[in-house]
Design an enzyme around this catalytic site. Structure first.
Site, mmCIF file in Angstrom:
data_model
loop_
_atom_site.group_PDB
_atom_site.id
_atom_site.type_symbol
_atom_site.label_atom_id
_atom_site.label_comp_id
_atom_site.label_asym_id
_atom_site.label_seq_id
_atom_site.Cartn_x
_atom_site.Cartn_y
_atom_site.Cartn_z
ATOM 1 N N GLU A 127 0.878 -1.276 0.313
ATOM 2 C CA GLU A 127 0.220 -0.037 -0.189
ATOM 3 C C GLU A 127 0.855 1.150 0.096
ATOM 4 O O GLU A 127 1.914 1.317 0.484
ATOM 5 C CB GLU A 127 -1.008 -0.066 1.185
ATOM 6 C CG GLU A 127 -0.212 -0.068 2.665
ATOM 7 C CD GLU A 127 -0.942 -0.351 3.590
ATOM 8 O OE1 GLU A 127 -2.064 0.443 3.854
ATOM 9 O OE2 GLU A 127 -0.894 -1.204 4.433
ATOM 10 N N LYS A 129 2.415 4.504 1.237
ATOM 11 C CA LYS A 129 3.011 5.132 2.460
ATOM 12 C C LYS A 129 2.681 6.447 2.530
ATOM 13 O O LYS A 129 3.359 7.468 2.044
ATOM 14 C CB LYS A 129 4.505 5.036 2.547
ATOM 15 C CG LYS A 129 4.891 5.303 4.160
ATOM 16 C CD LYS A 129 6.314 4.989 4.430
ATOM 17 C CE LYS A 129 6.825 5.378 5.660
ATOM 18 N NZ LYS A 129 6.599 6.832 5.960
ATOM 19 N N CYS A 443 46.520 4.191 11.877
ATOM 20 C CA CYS A 443 47.769 4.517 12.356
ATOM 21 C C CYS A 443 48.316 3.674 13.687
ATOM 22 O O CYS A 443 47.353 3.362 14.406
ATOM 23 C CB CYS A 443 47.627 6.020 12.975
ATOM 24 S SG CYS A 443 48.843 6.614 14.191
#
Length: 743
Positions: A127, A129, A443
């Site tokens: 359906e 929205k 790092c």
């Protein structure tokens, strides 16, 4: 060369932790503006993009999720202007999909959860929205007695008097159950919206949804009555008697009772669902009201009940949204930022461009592989086209507040030099390495890298961690850089008052009162729950959910710390074995021979005896359901690294750690037990069984250990059943499990 960028450059939203924090702040503000104040800060596409990006970040970085994250919330707190209403059943949101693949995955998950084969019939409704304001209508004895907005999903605002003025909402029902809560959407048609703005209402509204929300949430019902509001029913909450056996039947029943509905279409295949979505998108402009996608729901209400709910969304429903916008712009440069775990994150600096109604100038480039035009396995993406400074790039915002670069136009390229990803940290100069299997270069400077240290401190004081009032990200950065305050690690926070000697009160922006308030807030955090402490440590792969799992499993800090320490030798052996296996696999592939992986792994494990208890502790740690070897390796490595362990020990000297509370599930026969499932379950899937056990307060583990209370064994149970017999663990079959689970 990459420009030198660090976490202290103030570019929040670029490194995962900082980006997540920026997203949360934007989404929190947007939720309040949208649900409470009726003054949206962004359009739906922009909101969906931000929320989806935050969900992606939290899924990719287990250390990021927080209890108060917008991804785990529904709506916003109700306004103080209205009386509060507690919903008898929560009003939840829906999981979003943006591509056909997402819908296919949704169907696959449903079938897997329910143990339905690919050819087993499965009906779903589809359906439109509606883009409006959610409303719950409570009828008792056929009479409308209460109307409430969604609010935060649990508590909404009482707007009964206003709802009574909406013509689409029946005030009395004939033939309805004694108690019926109808859920639906209040909206305004395009024509009525245009007329409202044209006639010079009290304010000019930006869009129909905003107009509908502002009109419904008026303190004077007479104002609401003058506004042309409409209503669609799409579901229900509490009912004293079932409406039907199916979703489609229940909606038809609501229509028969007098409610306007979207008349959902019944679909049975993926193609039918996608066909309805495409048909609806094409007809979108002709509907006369706003929609922002299509909603799919499992039709059989019995299956809906079995599928159940996640924290904020049902497993049986999906919102398939319409696509976001694209734009082209010039990539001015590529910068590198260093994050809390040492990750070097590339960021695109763009000539400002409008995408989806928002002007953007930064975009994530993910990692060095993405820039080079390949995925983590070396396969080409964008047909192998790399990304360089000066390129014209396509930008989209389907899932990001800092958008993504989707493509590059080689016909407009002027830069002959590919981007060289740095192999040293731009902040501290340490080597930046990329471990096998990791898509990110990191790092190696650890806590000696200022960028990492600052980000770890920011994480430590974040809302889901220690949440110290008055000590946020900006203060942490300032205190780190100040040689007198010298907050360089978490323990320094708890010695700040003793070391201060009035310095803080004398600084700009501070005073005696604000300094005292901060010291009091720090003092209040010397007592901390175990789960918060584990999360606050900022260990890679140990996010908020994992921290809670570990806290519940071990109960106390001492038990947790001792278990991690005991498991460390086995964790190191496991890592060495996996590295040896990877090397053997690569060598065998290069030489065209069969890899002897099992023998290599066994040789490493058998090379030398492990300390007593190390193997058992490791097996228990990796056996915790949802906490695997990768997270366990990161956890043990952090506790074994001298610098990191020293910082943890110094912190613990200032804290009292509160034990994790034992599960309290009234009436449950398995609350607090550790349960393992093995073999084939014939009456429910493994996922459904685990979800049921956790809902009843049990801890679900992935492997059998001396701490296992119960093994549920179906046909085909193998080594776990053997191990359970050796340890004297109680073993039951599926019928016995169902009897326990049903009380």
């Amino acid at each position: 060369m990459a420009e030198r960028r660090t976490a202290s450059d103030g570019m929040s939203g670029l490194e995962p932790a900082a980006e997540a924090a920026a997203l949360r702040a934007e989404l929190d503000a947007a939720n309040l503006a949208y649900h409470r104040d009726d003054a949206p800060l962004m359009d739906d596409a922009a909101y969906d993009a931000r929320k989806r990006r935050l969900a992606e970040l939290e899924a990719a970085h287990p250390d990021l999720p927080r209890e108060d994250s917008p991804t785990g919330q529904v709506g916003a707190a109700p306004s103080e202007k209205f009386a509060k209403v507690r919903h008898a059943q929560r009003m939840l949101s829906l999981e979003n999909a943006f591509a056909p693949e997402d819908v296919a995955e949704f169907l696959s998950r449903i079938r897997s959860f329910l143990n339905l084969g690919p050819d087993a019939p499965l009906a779903l409704t589809a359906e439109p929205k509606i883009d409006g304001l959610s409303l719950s209508l409570r009828y008792e004895g056929g009479r409308l007695v209460q109307a409430a907005t969604r609010g935060d999903g649990t508590t909404g605002e009482n707007v009964t008097a206003n709802a009574l003025t909406i013509k689409d909402i029946p005030q009395r029902l004939d033939g309805a159950p004694e108690v019926l809560e109808v859920r639906g959407e209040v909206y305004m048609s395009h024509a009525d919206f245009a007329a409202l703005n044209a006639e010079g209402a009290e304010r000019v509204f930006a869009n129909p949804r905003n107009a509908a929300a502002g009109s419904l949430r008026q303190l004077d019902p007479a104002v609401t009555a003058r506004r042309p509001l409409r209503f669609f029913a799409y579901g229900w909450g509490e009912v004293s008697a079932p409406l039907a056996d199916t979703q489609s039947g229940a909606i038809a029943r609501l229509a028969a009772l007098g409610f306007p509905t979207t008349a959902p279409r019944l679909c049975h295949t993926l193609d039918e669902l996608l066909g309805f979505w495409a048909e609806t998108e094409q007809a979108r402009a002709t509907l006369g009201f706003d929609i922002d996608g299509v909603v799919y729901k499992v039709d059989d209400l019995g299956l809906q009940q079995r599928l159940g709910f996640r924290a904020t969304t049902p497993r049986w429903a999906l919102a398939h949204k319409f696509p976001a916008e694209l734009a082209w712009t010039r990539l001015a440069g590529i910068d590198i930022q260093v994050g809390r775990t040492g990750a070097l994150s590339p960021v695109a600096r763009l000539d400002p461009v409008t995408v989806g109604g928002v002007v953007v100038s930064n975009a994530t480039l993910h990692n060095e592989d993405y820039i080079a035009g390949r995925d983590s396995r070396g396969a080409p993406i964008r047909d192998g086209r790399d990304i360089r400074a000066g390129d014209w790039v396509q930008v989209y915002r389907a899932g990001d507040v800092i958008p993504k670069v989707a493509d590059v136009d080689l016909t407009r390229r002027t830069n002959p030099e590919p981007f060289a990803f740095p192999e040293t940290c731009p902040d501290c100069g340490s080597d930046a390495i990329r471990e096998p299997g990791d898509s990110v270069r990191r790092c190696t400077g650890g806590l000696g890298c200022p960028a990492q240290a600052i980000e770890k401190l920011r994480h430590f004081v974040s809302r889901a961690a220690f949440d110290i009032e008055g000590l946020g990200a900006k203060q942490v950065e300032a205190f780190y850089a100040d040689p007198e305050l010298a907050v360089r690690e978490p323990a320094d926070i708890f010695t700040l008052a003793a070391r201060d000697e009035g310095r803080l009160a004398a600084r700009d922006g501070w005073g005696p009162r604000s300094a005292e308030n901060l010291f009091a807030a720090i003092e209040a955090r010397r007592h901390v729950p175990l789960a918060r402490l584990i999360f606050a440590l900022g260990i890679r792969h140990v996010g908020e959910v994992a921290a809670g799992t570990l806290a519940r499993h071990y109960g106390t800090w001492d038990a947790f710390r001792d278990a991690v320490d005991a498991a460390a030798p086995a964790a190191a052996r496991h890592r060495a074995a996996e590295e040896a296996v990877a090397a053997e696999r690569a060598a065998a592939q290069a030489e065209g021979r069969r890899a002897a992986l099992a023998a290599v792994r066994k040789a490493v494990w058998d090379a030398a005896p492990l300390p007593d208890g190390a193997q058992a502790a490791w097996s228990e740690l990796v056996g915790i359901d949802g906490f695997g070897a990768v997270a366990a390796e990161a956890l043990t490595a952090a506790f074994s690294a001298p610098a990191e362990r020293g910082a943890i020990d110094r912190l613990l000297a200032h804290l009292t750690v509160e034990p994790a509370a034992a599960p309290q599930t009234a009436g449950s026969a398995i609350a607090g037990l550790t349960v393992v499932f093995t073999g084939t379950l014939e009456r429910m899937t493994r996922a459904e069984a685990k979800a049921r056990a956790e809902a009843l307060g049990a801890k679900v583990a992935g492997s059998v250990s001396s701490k296992t209370d119960l093994l549920v064994a179906g046909p085909g149970a193998g080594s776990k059943a053997t191990r359970a017999a050796e340890l004297g663990v109680r073993v039951i079959d599926e019928d016995e499990w169902l009897a326990l689970a049903q009380g």
